[in-house]
Design a protein around this motif. Structure first.
Motif, PDB file in Angstrom:
ATOM      1  N   UNK A  57      17.178   6.886  30.357  1.00 31.49           N
ATOM      2  CA  UNK A  57      16.103   7.007  31.183  1.00 31.49           C
ATOM      3  C   UNK A  57      14.734   6.198  30.504  1.00 31.49           C
ATOM      4  N   UNK A  58      14.205   5.736  31.250  1.00 31.12           N
ATOM      5  CA  UNK A  58      12.989   5.145  30.732  1.00 31.12           C
ATOM      6  C   UNK A  58      11.673   5.833  30.547  1.00 31.12           C
ATOM      7  N   UNK A  59      10.983   5.854  29.515  1.00 31.70           N
ATOM      8  CA  UNK A  59       9.681   6.637  29.375  1.00 31.70           C
ATOM      9  C   UNK A  59       8.588   5.780  29.812  1.00 31.70           C
ATOM     10  N   UNK A  60       7.765   6.283  30.351  1.00 31.03           N
ATOM     11  CA  UNK A  60       6.664   5.190  30.917  1.00 31.03           C
ATOM     12  C   UNK A  60       5.436   5.643  30.106  1.00 31.03           C
ATOM     13  N   UNK A  61       5.158   6.859  29.715  1.00 35.55           N
ATOM     14  CA  UNK A  61       3.889   7.347  28.897  1.00 35.55           C
ATOM     15  C   UNK A  61       4.008   8.450  28.140  1.00 35.55           C
ATOM     16  N   UNK A  62       3.273   8.730  27.252  1.00 34.61           N
ATOM     17  CA  UNK A  62       3.303   9.857  26.305  1.00 34.61           C
ATOM     18  C   UNK A  62       2.952  11.304  27.351  1.00 34.61           C
ATOM     19  N   UNK A  63       3.827  12.329  27.135  1.00 35.92           N
ATOM     20  CA  UNK A  63       3.582  13.445  28.095  1.00 35.92           C
ATOM     21  C   UNK A  63       2.425  14.196  27.600  1.00 35.92           C
ATOM     22  N   UNK A  64       1.740  14.035  26.467  1.00 36.73           N
ATOM     23  CA  UNK A  64       0.641  14.699  25.884  1.00 36.73           C
ATOM     24  C   UNK A  64      -0.546  14.201  26.559  1.00 36.73           C
ATOM     25  N   UNK A  65      -0.778  12.748  26.406  1.00 34.49           N
ATOM     26  CA  UNK A  65      -2.085  12.042  26.679  1.00 34.49           C
ATOM     27  C   UNK A  65      -1.940  11.022  27.671  1.00 34.49           C
ATOM     28  N   UNK A  66      -0.410  10.674  28.186  1.00 34.98           N
ATOM     29  CA  UNK A  66      -0.599   9.686  29.168  1.00 34.98           C
ATOM     30  C   UNK A  66      -0.648   8.225  28.761  1.00 34.98           C
ATOM     31  N   UNK A  67      -0.737   8.231  27.310  1.00 35.55           N
ATOM     32  CA  UNK A  67      -0.783   6.668  26.713  1.00 35.55           C
ATOM     33  C   UNK A  67       0.482   6.111  27.140  1.00 35.55           C
ATOM     34  N   UNK A  68       0.734   4.572  27.213  1.00 39.09           N
ATOM     35  CA  UNK A  68       1.776   3.889  27.203  1.00 39.09           C
ATOM     36  C   UNK A  68       2.041   3.215  25.844  1.00 39.09           C
ATOM     37  N   UNK A  69       1.221   3.610  24.951  1.00 39.92           N
ATOM     38  CA  UNK A  69       1.324   3.029  23.530  1.00 39.92           C
ATOM     39  C   UNK A  69       2.223   3.914  22.337  1.00 39.92           C
ATOM     40  N   UNK A  70       3.495   3.652  22.450  1.00 34.74           N
ATOM     41  CA  UNK A  70       4.294   4.562  21.415  1.00 34.74           C
ATOM     42  C   UNK A  70       5.525   3.890  20.985  1.00 34.74           C
ATOM     43  N   UNK A  71       5.841   4.297  19.794  1.00 37.66           N
ATOM     44  CA  UNK A  71       7.018   3.836  19.101  1.00 37.66           C
ATOM     45  C   UNK A  71       8.130   4.599  18.957  1.00 37.66           C
ATOM     46  N   UNK A  72       9.332   4.074  18.486  1.00 41.39           N
ATOM     47  CA  UNK A  72      10.526   4.876  18.356  1.00 41.39           C
ATOM     48  C   UNK A  72      10.373   5.507  17.042  1.00 41.39           C
ATOM     49  N   UNK A  73      10.774   6.677  17.108  1.00 36.88           N
ATOM     50  CA  UNK A  73      10.485   7.590  15.579  1.00 36.88           C
ATOM     51  C   UNK A  73      11.723   8.201  15.177  1.00 36.88           C
ATOM     52  N   UNK A  74      12.957   7.806  15.270  1.00 31.65           N
ATOM     53  CA  UNK A  74      14.259   8.429  14.945  1.00 31.65           C
ATOM     54  C   UNK A  74      14.981   9.001  15.970  1.00 31.65           C
ATOM     55  N   UNK A  75      15.935   9.864  15.787  1.00 31.65           N
ATOM     56  CA  UNK A  75      16.916  10.429  16.714  1.00 31.65           C
ATOM     57  C   UNK A  75      16.954  11.784  16.442  1.00 31.65           C
ATOM     58  N   UNK A  76      16.886  12.936  17.349  1.00 35.57           N
ATOM     59  CA  UNK A  76      17.062  14.275  16.990  1.00 35.57           C
ATOM     60  C   UNK A  76      17.799  14.613  18.093  1.00 35.57           C
ATOM     61  N   UNK A  77      19.057  15.630  17.637  1.00 38.58           N
ATOM     62  CA  UNK A  77      20.011  16.063  18.502  1.00 38.58           C
ATOM     63  C   UNK A  77      20.628  14.901  19.553  1.00 38.58           C
ATOM     64  N   UNK A  78      20.836  13.872  18.874  1.00 41.70           N
ATOM     65  CA  UNK A  78      21.315  12.761  19.603  1.00 41.70           C
ATOM     66  C   UNK A  78      20.421  12.405  20.758  1.00 41.70           C
ATOM     67  N   UNK A  79      19.112  12.364  20.830  1.00 42.34           N
ATOM     68  CA  UNK A  79      18.429  12.046  21.761  1.00 42.34           C
ATOM     69  C   UNK A  79      17.075  11.135  20.939  1.00 42.34           C
ATOM     70  N   UNK A  80      16.887   9.780  21.457  1.00 39.32           N
ATOM     71  CA  UNK A  80      15.676   9.017  20.800  1.00 39.32           C
ATOM     72  C   UNK A  80      14.342   9.883  20.710  1.00 39.32           C
ATOM     73  N   UNK A  81      13.730   9.750  19.549  1.00 37.70           N
ATOM     74  CA  UNK A  81      12.310  10.393  19.383  1.00 37.70           C
ATOM     75  C   UNK A  81      11.453   9.353  19.466  1.00 37.70           C
ATOM     76  N   UNK A  82      10.225   9.714  20.160  1.00 38.88           N
ATOM     77  CA  UNK A  82       9.096   8.574  19.945  1.00 38.88           C
ATOM     78  C   UNK A  82       7.845   9.438  19.670  1.00 38.88           C
ATOM     79  N   UNK A  83       6.766   8.559  18.947  1.00 40.00           N
ATOM     80  CA  UNK A  83       5.648   8.815  18.511  1.00 40.00           C
ATOM     81  C   UNK A  83       4.581   8.002  19.330  1.00 40.00           C
TER      82      UNK A  83
END
Length: 139
Positions: free
Chosen positions: A1-27
């Motif tokens: 699944x492609x993430x287009x924006x931050x669900x909190x602020x709507x910004x498209x400026x995010x980075x990968x930040x580890x894996x939690x419960x076998x799911x990619x985490x972003x910051x």
């Protein structure tokens, strides 16, 4: 699944930040919010949400609505809470319902006895119709 924006602020400026419960985490770089790929859930069509709430207001119980629409009574209960639906209370009347096709419905209304002594509402359910009738409790 492609993430287009931050669900909190709507910004498209995010980075990968580890894996939690076998799911990619972003910051998010803008608001520092951590998020992961959205879980794909089962979405129930708004038509059925409206129909379930309509039937609830007509006096049917959660379980009756569940049997008619095939939607969990827990989901219906959650929608009633979510939309703050308040059912008018009148102890003198009791709703009963029938599911009829178009020809059965027209035959029902041809009988004069079916039209006296009760209120009736007809609502569409796909290719059938639901007839809800209120009758006074008789002591």
């Amino acid at each position: 699944m492609k993430i287009n924006a931050c669900p909190n602020c709507g910004s498209g400026d995010y980075i990968k930040s580890g894996i939690v419960n076998n799911r990619q985490r972003f910051k998010c770089k803008s608001c520092s919010y951590f998020f992961s790929v959205n879980k794909i859930g089962k979405k129930i069509d708004d038509y059925y949400v409206n129909k379930a709430l309509q039937l609830y207001l007509e006096g049917l119980t959660y379980r009756e609505i569940e049997r008619i629409l095939g939607i969990s009574h827990v989901s219906i209960m959650n929608w009633v809470k979510k939309y703050s639906i308040k059912r008018p209370y009148n102890a003198d009347y009791h709703p009963t319902y029938k599911i009829l096709n178009a020809s059965e419905l027209s035959t029902y209304f041809l009988d004069v006895n079916n039209l006296s002594g009760a209120g009736v509402v007809v609502t569409e359910l796909g290719d059938k119709f639901m007839l809800i009738k209120w009758e006074r409790f008789r002591d």
